[in-house]
Design a protein around this motif. Structure first.
Motif, mmCIF file in Angstrom:
data_model
loop_
_atom_site.group_PDB
_atom_site.id
_atom_site.type_symbol
_atom_site.label_atom_id
_atom_site.label_comp_id
_atom_site.label_asym_id
_atom_site.label_seq_id
_atom_site.Cartn_x
_atom_site.Cartn_y
_atom_site.Cartn_z
ATOM 1 N N UNK A 9 15.343 55.028 39.635
ATOM 2 C CA UNK A 9 14.995 54.554 38.297
ATOM 3 C C UNK A 9 15.857 53.340 37.993
ATOM 4 N N UNK A 10 15.207 52.277 37.535
ATOM 5 C CA UNK A 10 15.928 51.082 37.115
ATOM 6 C C UNK A 10 15.892 51.039 35.593
ATOM 7 N N UNK A 11 17.056 50.781 34.976
ATOM 8 C CA UNK A 11 17.178 50.784 33.524
ATOM 9 C C UNK A 11 17.824 49.475 33.089
ATOM 10 N N UNK A 12 17.256 48.871 32.043
ATOM 11 C CA UNK A 12 17.855 47.681 31.437
ATOM 12 C C UNK A 12 18.000 47.939 29.947
ATOM 13 N N UNK A 13 19.158 47.630 29.391
ATOM 14 C CA UNK A 13 19.373 47.715 27.948
ATOM 15 C C UNK A 13 19.707 46.333 27.431
ATOM 16 N N UNK A 14 18.963 45.912 26.401
ATOM 17 C CA UNK A 14 19.151 44.606 25.795
ATOM 18 C C UNK A 14 19.454 44.799 24.325
ATOM 19 N N UNK A 15 20.525 44.166 23.853
ATOM 20 C CA UNK A 15 20.899 44.240 22.439
ATOM 21 C C UNK A 15 20.642 42.889 21.786
ATOM 22 N N UNK A 16 19.879 42.924 20.688
ATOM 23 C CA UNK A 16 19.512 41.721 19.939
ATOM 24 C C UNK A 16 20.203 41.752 18.579
ATOM 25 N N UNK A 75 20.283 61.074 39.627
ATOM 26 C CA UNK A 75 20.945 61.320 38.349
ATOM 27 C C UNK A 75 22.233 60.555 38.124
ATOM 28 N N UNK A 76 22.637 59.730 39.081
ATOM 29 C CA UNK A 76 23.884 58.965 38.952
ATOM 30 C C UNK A 76 23.543 57.504 38.644
ATOM 31 N N UNK A 77 24.054 57.002 37.506
ATOM 32 C CA UNK A 77 23.808 55.614 37.098
ATOM 33 C C UNK A 77 24.860 54.701 37.720
ATOM 34 N N UNK A 78 24.367 53.640 38.361
ATOM 35 C CA UNK A 78 25.262 52.643 38.954
ATOM 36 C C UNK A 78 25.027 51.315 38.253
ATOM 37 N N UNK A 88 22.157 46.332 33.123
ATOM 38 C CA UNK A 88 21.170 46.997 33.963
ATOM 39 C C UNK A 88 21.881 48.018 34.843
ATOM 40 N N UNK A 89 21.134 49.079 35.169
ATOM 41 C CA UNK A 89 21.652 50.176 35.977
ATOM 42 C C UNK A 89 20.575 50.612 36.956
#
Length: 191
Positions: free
Chosen positions: A149-156, A173-176, A167-168
């Motif tokens: 799973x690829x995750x991106x968090x963007x704060x505006x 279950x382990x986020x890198x 991005x992770x």
């Protein structure tokens, strides 16, 4: 989800899979343009503080023109436009109303992959080198494929734009952590 700092400033593109049914009146309250002011001459400088980056790299992204389709084009080959409900790049919706935790939308990544977005936080305080910003909206994007799973968090930040991108990659279950970019400075000439 290896994203360059050009993407950090004005994001990347994926095809939109969800379209609203019929005409809709814009939702009241602040809109996407309030969280990412678009005007020729606006510029944002980001610092890449990614874990695998031994030395922080700085990149400035400037809006250099508005094209005939209404997109504001930057000097890194990105393009954005905002309407009453969403901030778009050429192929996907990046920030959409309602700005309420849990609100969702999606984009098609490929023939069998969908990227899913959600409003992960509202009214957040984000501290980056450019300052401490109140009232931020945080968007989380997820895409799954091949057991990863690829995750991106963007704060505006309101009136400023994208202030942080992280991005992770999540495996078993382990986020890198992969990419961490933060706003270092900005110059807004208009909206």
């Amino acid at each position: 989800m290896n994203r360059s700092l050009a993407i950090l400033a004005l994001a990347a593109g994926l095809a939109c899979a969800h379209a609203p049914a019929g005409p809709q009146a814009p939702a009241p309250g602040p809109g996407p343009a309030d969280y990412f002011p678009l005007a020729v001459g606006n510029a944002w400088t980001y610092r890449d503080r990614s874990p695998q980056q031994p030395d922080a790299v700085q990149r400035t992204v400037r809006i250099v023109q508005r094209d005939r389709d209404g997109y504001f084009v930057d000097d890194q080959r990105g393009a954005l436009r905002a309407d009453a409900d969403c901030l778009h790049d050429r192929a996907r919706r990046l920030l959409c109303k309602p700005f309420a935790p849990g609100a969702t939308w999606s984009s098609v990544v490929g023939p069998s992959t969908t990227e899913r977005y959600e409003i992960a936080g509202v009214n957040e305080t984000v501290a980056v080198p450019a300052g401490t910003f109140q009232g931020c909206v945080r968007v989380r994007a997820r895409v799954r494929g091949g057991g990863v799973e690829q995750v991106a968090e963007q704060s505006y930040a309101p009136g400023v734009g994208l202030v942080r991108l992280e991005t992770f990659v999540v495996v078993n279950g382990v986020a890198r952590p992969q990419v961490r970019g933060e706003l270092e400075s900005y110059r807004l000439t208009g909206r």
